[in-house]
Motif scaffolding. Structure first.
Motif, PDB file in Angstrom:
ATOM      1  N   TYR A   1      14.676 -14.673 -14.054  1.00  0.00           N
ATOM      2  CA  TYR A   1      15.406 -13.430 -14.298  1.00  0.00           C
ATOM      3  C   TYR A   1      16.793 -13.472 -13.681  1.00  0.00           C
ATOM      4  O   TYR A   1      17.751 -12.991 -14.271  1.00  0.00           O
ATOM      5  CB  TYR A   1      14.648 -12.214 -13.760  1.00  0.00           C
ATOM      6  CG  TYR A   1      15.476 -10.956 -13.885  1.00  0.00           C
ATOM      7  CD1 TYR A   1      15.564 -10.304 -15.107  1.00  0.00           C
ATOM      8  CD2 TYR A   1      16.218 -10.464 -12.825  1.00  0.00           C
ATOM      9  CE1 TYR A   1      16.358  -9.176 -15.252  1.00  0.00           C
ATOM     10  CE2 TYR A   1      17.008  -9.340 -12.962  1.00  0.00           C
ATOM     11  CZ  TYR A   1      17.076  -8.704 -14.175  1.00  0.00           C
ATOM     12  OH  TYR A   1      17.860  -7.603 -14.324  1.00  0.00           O
TER      13      TYR A   1
ATOM     14  N   GLN B   1      18.782 -15.914 -13.318  1.00  0.00           N
ATOM     15  CA  GLN B   1      19.701 -16.777 -14.051  1.00  0.00           C
ATOM     16  C   GLN B   1      20.177 -16.142 -15.352  1.00  0.00           C
ATOM     17  O   GLN B   1      21.315 -16.328 -15.758  1.00  0.00           O
ATOM     18  CB  GLN B   1      19.040 -18.129 -14.333  1.00  0.00           C
ATOM     19  CG  GLN B   1      19.990 -19.171 -14.879  1.00  0.00           C
ATOM     20  CD  GLN B   1      21.161 -19.455 -13.942  1.00  0.00           C
ATOM     21  OE1 GLN B   1      20.991 -19.579 -12.734  1.00  0.00           O
ATOM     22  NE2 GLN B   1      22.350 -19.543 -14.497  1.00  0.00           N
ATOM     23  N   TRP B   2      19.315 -15.382 -16.025  1.00  0.00           N
ATOM     24  CA  TRP B   2      19.663 -14.811 -17.324  1.00  0.00           C
ATOM     25  C   TRP B   2      20.936 -13.966 -17.278  1.00  0.00           C
ATOM     26  O   TRP B   2      21.826 -14.153 -18.108  1.00  0.00           O
ATOM     27  CB  TRP B   2      18.480 -14.008 -17.874  1.00  0.00           C
ATOM     28  CG  TRP B   2      18.695 -13.535 -19.276  1.00  0.00           C
ATOM     29  CD1 TRP B   2      18.404 -14.206 -20.419  1.00  0.00           C
ATOM     30  CD2 TRP B   2      19.275 -12.284 -19.678  1.00  0.00           C
ATOM     31  NE1 TRP B   2      18.753 -13.459 -21.510  1.00  0.00           N
ATOM     32  CE2 TRP B   2      19.299 -12.268 -21.083  1.00  0.00           C
ATOM     33  CE3 TRP B   2      19.781 -11.188 -18.994  1.00  0.00           C
ATOM     34  CZ2 TRP B   2      19.798 -11.207 -21.814  1.00  0.00           C
ATOM     35  CZ3 TRP B   2      20.279 -10.122 -19.723  1.00  0.00           C
ATOM     36  CH2 TRP B   2      20.288 -10.134 -21.115  1.00  0.00           C
ATOM     37  N   PRO B   3      21.074 -13.030 -16.338  1.00  0.00           N
ATOM     38  CA  PRO B   3      22.319 -12.248 -16.310  1.00  0.00           C
ATOM     39  C   PRO B   3      23.556 -13.123 -16.073  1.00  0.00           C
ATOM     40  O   PRO B   3      24.617 -12.863 -16.637  1.00  0.00           O
ATOM     41  CB  PRO B   3      22.119 -11.273 -15.149  1.00  0.00           C
ATOM     42  CG  PRO B   3      20.658 -11.214 -14.934  1.00  0.00           C
ATOM     43  CD  PRO B   3      20.132 -12.558 -15.336  1.00  0.00           C
TER      44      PRO B   3
ATOM     45  N   ASP C   1      23.913 -16.280 -16.989  1.00  0.00           N
ATOM     46  CA  ASP C   1      24.168 -17.005 -18.240  1.00  0.00           C
ATOM     47  C   ASP C   1      24.850 -16.125 -19.282  1.00  0.00           C
ATOM     48  O   ASP C   1      25.583 -16.613 -20.134  1.00  0.00           O
ATOM     49  CB  ASP C   1      22.864 -17.555 -18.826  1.00  0.00           C
ATOM     50  CG  ASP C   1      22.265 -18.665 -17.987  1.00  0.00           C
ATOM     51  OD1 ASP C   1      22.972 -19.197 -17.096  1.00  0.00           O
ATOM     52  OD2 ASP C   1      21.081 -18.984 -18.207  1.00  0.00           O
ATOM     53  N   HIS C   2      24.598 -14.831 -19.224  1.00  0.00           N
ATOM     54  CA  HIS C   2      25.160 -13.899 -20.203  1.00  0.00           C
ATOM     55  C   HIS C   2      26.309 -13.072 -19.632  1.00  0.00           C
ATOM     56  O   HIS C   2      26.673 -12.041 -20.191  1.00  0.00           O
ATOM     57  CB  HIS C   2      24.051 -12.989 -20.745  1.00  0.00           C
ATOM     58  CG  HIS C   2      23.048 -13.729 -21.557  1.00  0.00           C
ATOM     59  ND1 HIS C   2      21.984 -14.398 -20.994  1.00  0.00           N
ATOM     60  CD2 HIS C   2      22.972 -13.947 -22.882  1.00  0.00           C
ATOM     61  CE1 HIS C   2      21.291 -14.984 -21.939  1.00  0.00           C
ATOM     62  NE2 HIS C   2      21.865 -14.732 -23.100  1.00  0.00           N
ATOM     63  N   LYS C   3      26.836 -13.536 -18.503  1.00  0.00           N
ATOM     64  CA  LYS C   3      27.984 -12.887 -17.855  1.00  0.00           C
ATOM     65  C   LYS C   3      27.744 -11.393 -17.625  1.00  0.00           C
ATOM     66  O   LYS C   3      28.578 -10.550 -17.934  1.00  0.00           O
ATOM     67  CB  LYS C   3      29.252 -13.128 -18.662  1.00  0.00           C
ATOM     68  CG  LYS C   3      29.619 -14.603 -18.735  1.00  0.00           C
ATOM     69  CD  LYS C   3      30.830 -14.833 -19.584  1.00  0.00           C
ATOM     70  CE  LYS C   3      31.239 -16.278 -19.671  1.00  0.00           C
ATOM     71  NZ  LYS C   3      30.271 -17.288 -19.806  1.00  0.00           N
ATOM     72  N   LEU C   4      26.570 -11.093 -17.092  1.00  0.00           N
ATOM     73  CA  LEU C   4      26.191  -9.717 -16.799  1.00  0.00           C
ATOM     74  C   LEU C   4      26.009  -9.521 -15.294  1.00  0.00           C
ATOM     75  O   LEU C   4      25.001  -8.998 -14.840  1.00  0.00           O
ATOM     76  CB  LEU C   4      24.891  -9.353 -17.524  1.00  0.00           C
ATOM     77  CG  LEU C   4      24.929  -9.393 -19.046  1.00  0.00           C
ATOM     78  CD1 LEU C   4      23.544  -9.171 -19.625  1.00  0.00           C
ATOM     79  CD2 LEU C   4      25.898  -8.360 -19.583  1.00  0.00           C
TER      80      LEU C   4
ATOM     81  N   ILE D   1      23.350  -2.028 -19.997  1.00  0.00           N
ATOM     82  CA  ILE D   1      24.044  -3.019 -20.818  1.00  0.00           C
ATOM     83  C   ILE D   1      25.485  -2.574 -21.092  1.00  0.00           C
ATOM     84  O   ILE D   1      26.403  -3.375 -21.108  1.00  0.00           O
ATOM     85  CB  ILE D   1      23.291  -3.256 -22.149  1.00  0.00           C
ATOM     86  CG1 ILE D   1      21.908  -3.830 -21.884  1.00  0.00           C
ATOM     87  CG2 ILE D   1      24.075  -4.178 -23.072  1.00  0.00           C
ATOM     88  CD1 ILE D   1      21.903  -5.183 -21.215  1.00  0.00           C
TER      89      ILE D   1
END
Length: 105
Positions: free
Chosen positions: A2, A4-6, A8-11, A20
């Protein structure tokens, strides 16, 4: 995963569950409940809600800590181990497992 996902998506956000639209905002409990309810509907699960995550995390801590109920009790801020066992729906299951292991000869 979890965490890493933000990235990777520049969040990048300080919130565990950021909005969002506005990364400096977070999902409210009501918004999160609606999301969990929708996911539950899609999966055909009628009891999936915000509290489900708390119980799931508590159970995972219980099993991954080698069944240390005291640790889970403190994590949940419960006043007794029996309360925590009841919360995790393990009190009856634990008794049945124990009875299954007894040789009544």
């Amino acid at each position: 995963m979890y965490r890493q996902w933000p990235l990777d998506h520049k969040l990048a956000s300080e919130w565990l569950l950021p909005s969002i639209q506005h990364l400096d905002w977070y999902l409210t409990e009501k918004q999160f409940y609606k999301i969990m309810s929708k996911v539950g509907d899609l999966l055909g699960i009628n009891y999936l809600g915000t509290h489900t995550m708390r119980k799931t995390e508590a159970y995972r801590v219980y099993t991954q800590s080698n069944y240390n109920i005291g640790r889970v009790m403190r994590l949940l801020n419960h006043s007794s181990e029996s309360m925590t066992l009841t919360y995790l729906s393990l009190d009856q299951a634990s008794q049945e497992t124990m009875l299954d292991q007894i040789d009544f000869g």
